[in-house]
Design a protein around this motif. Structure first.
Motif, mmCIF file in Angstrom:
data_model
loop_
_atom_site.group_PDB
_atom_site.id
_atom_site.type_symbol
_atom_site.label_atom_id
_atom_site.label_comp_id
_atom_site.label_asym_id
_atom_site.label_seq_id
_atom_site.Cartn_x
_atom_site.Cartn_y
_atom_site.Cartn_z
ATOM 1 N N ASN A 1 9.676 3.334 -0.070
ATOM 2 C CA ASN A 1 10.061 4.599 -0.692
ATOM 3 C C ASN A 1 11.549 4.669 -1.047
ATOM 4 N N VAL B 1 10.183 5.339 6.350
ATOM 5 C CA VAL B 1 11.314 4.650 6.994
ATOM 6 C C VAL B 1 11.545 5.148 8.423
ATOM 7 N N GLY B 2 11.891 6.453 8.543
ATOM 8 C CA GLY B 2 12.381 6.980 9.821
ATOM 9 C C GLY B 2 11.294 7.023 10.887
ATOM 10 N N ARG C 1 4.368 3.915 10.901
ATOM 11 C CA ARG C 1 5.024 4.998 10.176
ATOM 12 C C ARG C 1 5.021 4.601 8.703
ATOM 13 N N ARG D 1 17.934 12.722 6.853
ATOM 14 C CA ARG D 1 17.279 13.345 8.001
ATOM 15 C C ARG D 1 17.980 14.640 8.370
ATOM 16 N N HIS E 1 11.193 18.333 2.050
ATOM 17 C CA HIS E 1 11.050 16.914 2.449
ATOM 18 C C HIS E 1 10.211 16.144 1.410
HETATM 19 C C1 MLT Z 1 10.888 8.437 5.464
HETATM 20 O O1 MLT Z 1 11.649 8.371 6.425
HETATM 21 O O2 MLT Z 1 10.364 7.430 4.977
HETATM 22 C C2 MLT Z 1 10.596 9.774 4.858
HETATM 23 O O3 MLT Z 1 10.803 10.798 5.730
HETATM 24 C C3 MLT Z 1 9.371 9.784 4.064
HETATM 25 C C4 MLT Z 1 8.174 10.591 4.457
HETATM 26 O O4 MLT Z 1 8.175 11.784 4.274
HETATM 27 O O5 MLT Z 1 7.186 10.017 4.902
#
Ligand code: MLT
Ligand code: NAD
Length: 311
Positions: free
Chosen positions: A98, A74-75, A71, A232, A279
């Protein structure tokens, strides 16, 4: 040769650790339908996603060669971790790349919310000149409640102190000592409801945090409080937020992330007191490069030497 598939937009220069390595072949296949991804995933050793691709159990079950799901952010709530674990696939993320981007977006949203900047821009660009309508409020000496004092929450609190806001921080892992060092007050969610003028959430989305800010919570807040969610979708219950804004209990909200993306809750994105971005928290050149670099280097290390940092 290790094959890597990238299914969301990722910084190309950040992928150098893989694209310039002889042992890797990287394919950018952004926007694949889930059924197509399930059909092709069996050919790849690693999958890189951001938040758009839903890495479901069906996709994971078809991933017979896959060793890593990365990923670039983060999430990891768009990845079925249980299914990956059952199949022996490592899930990694880029936890810090980020942080600054999401922090600065949160501050930008708080200022835009306080001063009605998106609404005033829309009004002026549609040919109107409405100075009275967009009177705002100051951040100076207001109280900011930060729910989730991890990487981003902490950086938000530090910067909000620059505006001379009083900061209340809530996090099960926040100690009195750490709060003191940061110059903030360790608080409960109820303390924040009772005292805060602005409340910003920075937790992950988990079963415990889904709907953490809900109709019952809005009833406990100060009338006229403003909310920010750059963490989120789902941490703040969207329907309850719309109702609280419409009743006047909540003066406004700034929302970057949604329960469904694109958003579906009626009255959320067309509400004059709710400002929204699609987002964009992590969408800076610098952050996208850092997260891509972080996951590419880790994929290279896992596949070539078995070492893992951010699983
Ligand atoms: C994340 O959790 O890092 C974000 O949602 C960043 C993204 O959009 O990739
Ligand atoms: P982090 O893991 O460093 O911090 C999360 C904090 O939340 C931790 O300190 C944890 O103890 C705390 N927490 C967990 N459950 C809690 C609860 N029930 N109540 C209060 N605190 C709780 O994560 P981070 O890097 O600071 O990221 C925070 C959020 O921002 C995540 O949801 C992440 O996915 C999101 N994010 C969004 C964007 C974006 O594009 N909008 C960009 C980056 C990160």
């Amino acid at each position: 040769m290790y094959k890597v598939i990238v299914t969301d937009p990722i910084s190309e220069s950040g992928l150098k650790a893989l694209t310039e390595h002889d042992a890797f072949q990287v394919e950018q296949r952004v926007g694949l339908e889930p059924e197509v991804l399930a059909e092709v995933i069996g050919d790849y050793d690693a999958l890189i996603v951001r938040s758009q691709t839903q890495v479901t159990r069906d996709i994971i079950q078809a991933a017979d060669r896959l060793k890593v799901i990365a990923r670039a952010g983060v999430g990891v709530d768009n990845i079925d971790i249980d299914a990956a674990t059952e199949k022996g696939i490592i899930v990694i993320n880029a936890p810090a790349g980020n942080t600054i981007a999401a922090t600065e977006h949160t501050l930008a949203m708080m200022l835009a919310l306080a001063r009605n900047i998106p609404q005033a821009y829309g009004s002026l660009t549609s040919g109107k000149w409405e100075r009275k309508r967009f009177k705002g409020v100051e951040l100076y000496q207001k109280t900011l409640g930060v729910v989730g004092m991890g990487r981003i929450g902490t950086e938000v609190a530090k910067r909000a102190k620059g505006f001379q806001m009083n900061i209340l921080g809530y996090d099960p892992f926040l100690t009195e000592d750490r709060a003191k060092k940061l110059g903030i007050i360790k608080a409960s969610l109820d303390d924040i409801a009772a005292q805060a003028d602005f409340i910003t959430v920075h937790t992950p989305l988990t079963p415990e945090t889904r709907g953490l800010i809900n109709a019952e919570y809005f009833e406990k807040t100060k009338k006229g409080v403003r909310f920010i969610n750059c963490a989120r979708g789902g941490i703040i219950d969207e329907q309850a937020l719309v109702d609280a804004v419409n009743s006047g209990q909540v003066a406004g909200a700034a929302i970057d992330v949604f329960e469904h993306e694109p958003p579906e809750t009626p009255g959320l994105t067309q509400n004059p007191r709710i400002i929204v971005t699609p987002h964009l928290g992590a969408s800076t050149t610098e952050a996208q490069e850092k997260v891509a670099e972080s996951v590419s280097e880790e994929i290279r290390d896992i596949l070539t030497s078995g070492s893992v940092q951010h699983a």
